[in-house]
Design a protein around this motif. Structure first.
Motif, PDB file in Angstrom:
ATOM      1  N   ILE A   1       0.836  -1.202   0.000  1.00 45.47           N
ATOM      2  CA  ILE A   1       0.000   0.000   0.000  1.00 45.47           C
ATOM      3  C   ILE A   1       0.872   1.254   0.000  1.00 45.47           C
ATOM      4  N   GLY A   2       1.918   1.262   0.819  1.00 44.41           N
ATOM      5  CA  GLY A   2       2.805   2.427   0.875  1.00 44.41           C
ATOM      6  C   GLY A   2       3.494   2.692  -0.453  1.00 44.41           C
ATOM      7  N   SER A   3       4.016   1.659  -1.074  1.00 43.78           N
ATOM      8  CA  SER A   3       4.686   1.846  -2.357  1.00 43.78           C
ATOM      9  C   SER A   3       3.700   2.242  -3.450  1.00 43.78           C
ATOM     10  N   SER A   4       2.481   1.744  -3.388  1.00 44.94           N
ATOM     11  CA  SER A   4       1.463   2.123  -4.370  1.00 44.94           C
ATOM     12  C   SER A   4       1.110   3.598  -4.232  1.00 44.94           C
ATOM     13  N   ILE A   5       0.995   4.084  -3.012  1.00 43.98           N
ATOM     14  CA  ILE A   5       0.706   5.505  -2.785  1.00 43.98           C
ATOM     15  C   ILE A   5       1.840   6.374  -3.314  1.00 43.98           C
ATOM     16  N   ILE A   6       3.078   5.955  -3.083  1.00 48.21           N
ATOM     17  CA  ILE A   6       4.223   6.722  -3.578  1.00 48.21           C
ATOM     18  C   ILE A   6       4.238   6.759  -5.101  1.00 48.21           C
ATOM     19  N   VAL A   7       4.004   5.619  -5.743  1.00 47.55           N
ATOM     20  CA  VAL A   7       4.004   5.568  -7.205  1.00 47.55           C
ATOM     21  C   VAL A   7       2.881   6.427  -7.777  1.00 47.55           C
ATOM     22  N   LEU A   8       1.687   6.334  -7.210  1.00 44.76           N
ATOM     23  CA  LEU A   8       0.573   7.149  -7.698  1.00 44.76           C
ATOM     24  C   LEU A   8       0.835   8.636  -7.497  1.00 44.76           C
ATOM     25  N   GLY A   9       1.458   9.005  -6.380  1.00 43.24           N
ATOM     26  CA  GLY A   9       1.807  10.400  -6.143  1.00 43.24           C
ATOM     27  C   GLY A   9       2.823  10.914  -7.149  1.00 43.24           C
ATOM     28  N   VAL A  10       3.827  10.108  -7.432  1.00 44.32           N
ATOM     29  CA  VAL A  10       4.848  10.514  -8.406  1.00 44.32           C
ATOM     30  C   VAL A  10       4.229  10.671  -9.794  1.00 44.32           C
ATOM     31  N   VAL A  11       3.379   9.745 -10.188  1.00 42.63           N
ATOM     32  CA  VAL A  11       2.722   9.841 -11.490  1.00 42.63           C
ATOM     33  C   VAL A  11       1.842  11.083 -11.548  1.00 42.63           C
ATOM     34  N   PHE A  12       1.068  11.344 -10.498  1.00 44.83           N
ATOM     35  CA  PHE A  12       0.179  12.505 -10.461  1.00 44.83           C
ATOM     36  C   PHE A  12       0.962  13.806 -10.596  1.00 44.83           C
ATOM     37  N   PHE A  13       2.003  13.971  -9.765  1.00 40.03           N
ATOM     38  CA  PHE A  13       2.750  15.223  -9.799  1.00 40.03           C
ATOM     39  C   PHE A  13       3.585  15.364 -11.074  1.00 40.03           C
ATOM     40  N   THR A  14       4.035  14.265 -11.654  1.00 43.19           N
ATOM     41  CA  THR A  14       4.759  14.338 -12.922  1.00 43.19           C
ATOM     42  C   THR A  14       3.854  14.870 -14.019  1.00 43.19           C
ATOM     43  N   ILE A  15       2.652  14.334 -14.093  1.00 44.80           N
ATOM     44  CA  ILE A  15       1.711  14.806 -15.113  1.00 44.80           C
ATOM     45  C   ILE A  15       1.289  16.238 -14.826  1.00 44.80           C
ATOM     46  N   LYS A  16       1.002  16.552 -13.570  1.00 48.84           N
ATOM     47  CA  LYS A  16       0.559  17.900 -13.201  1.00 48.84           C
ATOM     48  C   LYS A  16       1.614  18.937 -13.542  1.00 48.84           C
ATOM     49  N   TRP A  17       2.861  18.700 -13.152  1.00 47.04           N
ATOM     50  CA  TRP A  17       3.919  19.685 -13.386  1.00 47.04           C
ATOM     51  C   TRP A  17       4.377  19.698 -14.833  1.00 47.04           C
ATOM     52  N   PHE A  18       4.124  18.646 -15.580  1.00 43.07           N
ATOM     53  CA  PHE A  18       4.422  18.655 -17.003  1.00 43.07           C
ATOM     54  C   PHE A  18       3.413  19.526 -17.741  1.00 43.07           C
ATOM     55  N   ILE A  19       2.147  19.453 -17.351  1.00 43.38           N
ATOM     56  CA  ILE A  19       1.106  20.223 -18.022  1.00 43.38           C
ATOM     57  C   ILE A  19       1.093  21.670 -17.538  1.00 43.38           C
ATOM     58  N   TRP A  20       1.177  21.884 -16.225  1.00 43.69           N
ATOM     59  CA  TRP A  20       1.166  23.221 -15.640  1.00 43.69           C
ATOM     60  C   TRP A  20       2.416  23.419 -14.785  1.00 43.69           C
ATOM     61  N   PRO A  21       3.527  23.851 -15.396  1.00 44.10           N
ATOM     62  CA  PRO A  21       4.765  23.956 -14.627  1.00 44.10           C
ATOM     63  C   PRO A  21       4.686  24.989 -13.506  1.00 44.10           C
ATOM     64  N   GLY A  22       4.059  26.126 -13.725  1.00 42.74           N
ATOM     65  CA  GLY A  22       3.806  27.085 -12.660  1.00 42.74           C
ATOM     66  C   GLY A  22       4.970  27.978 -12.261  1.00 42.74           C
ATOM     67  N   GLU A  23       6.037  28.076 -13.074  1.00 42.31           N
ATOM     68  CA  GLU A  23       7.112  29.000 -12.731  1.00 42.31           C
ATOM     69  C   GLU A  23       6.668  30.409 -13.104  1.00 42.31           C
ATOM     70  N   GLN A  24       6.519  31.277 -12.118  1.00 42.21           N
ATOM     71  CA  GLN A  24       6.032  32.629 -12.362  1.00 42.21           C
ATOM     72  C   GLN A  24       7.092  33.704 -12.109  1.00 42.21           C
ATOM     73  N   SER A  25       8.149  33.379 -11.382  1.00 48.25           N
ATOM     74  CA  SER A  25       9.118  34.407 -11.011  1.00 48.25           C
ATOM     75  C   SER A  25       9.957  34.838 -12.219  1.00 48.25           C
ATOM     76  N   GLU A  26      10.336  36.106 -12.231  1.00 49.51           N
ATOM     77  CA  GLU A  26      11.102  36.656 -13.339  1.00 49.51           C
ATOM     78  C   GLU A  26      12.563  36.210 -13.324  1.00 49.51           C
ATOM     79  N   ASP A  27      13.070  35.753 -12.170  1.00 51.41           N
ATOM     80  CA  ASP A  27      14.462  35.329 -12.095  1.00 51.41           C
ATOM     81  C   ASP A  27      14.614  33.803 -12.175  1.00 51.41           C
ATOM     82  N   HIS A  28      13.602  33.125 -12.690  1.00 51.43           N
ATOM     83  CA  HIS A  28      13.680  31.671 -12.842  1.00 51.43           C
ATOM     84  C   HIS A  28      14.730  31.326 -13.888  1.00 51.43           C
ATOM     85  N   ILE A  29      15.402  30.201 -13.744  1.00 52.39           N
ATOM     86  CA  ILE A  29      16.496  29.803 -14.626  1.00 52.39           C
ATOM     87  C   ILE A  29      16.056  29.695 -16.078  1.00 52.39           C
TER      88      ILE A  29
END
Length: 74
Positions: A37-65
């Protein structure tokens, strides 16, 4: 060299089917299910945040790399 490789493959085959090889043991106990159960939660979390940050990266600061890399030098 080829005969050495074939001998190695034959020994692996014999070992995997012998009584010295690892026997299958069905999972038992609550620790197995807790780890599952613990490893399944970790894998699902990683998949969720990978897709989320790929679609909406969210970098708003002007001094971002990315702004310094993409900056037009001319």
């Amino acid at each position: 060299m080829l005969s050495l490789f074939l001998t190695f493959i034959q020994q692996i085959s014999e070992f995997s089917t012998s009584s010295e090889g690892r026997e299958y043991a069905p999972p038992d106990g609550p620790l197995y299910y807790l780890v599952l159960i613990g490893s399944s939660i970790i894998v699902l979390g990683v998949v969720f945040f990978t897709i989320k940050w790929f679609i909406w990266p969210g970098e708003q600061s002007e001094d971002h790399i990315k702004r310094t890399i993409l900056k037009d030098e001319s």
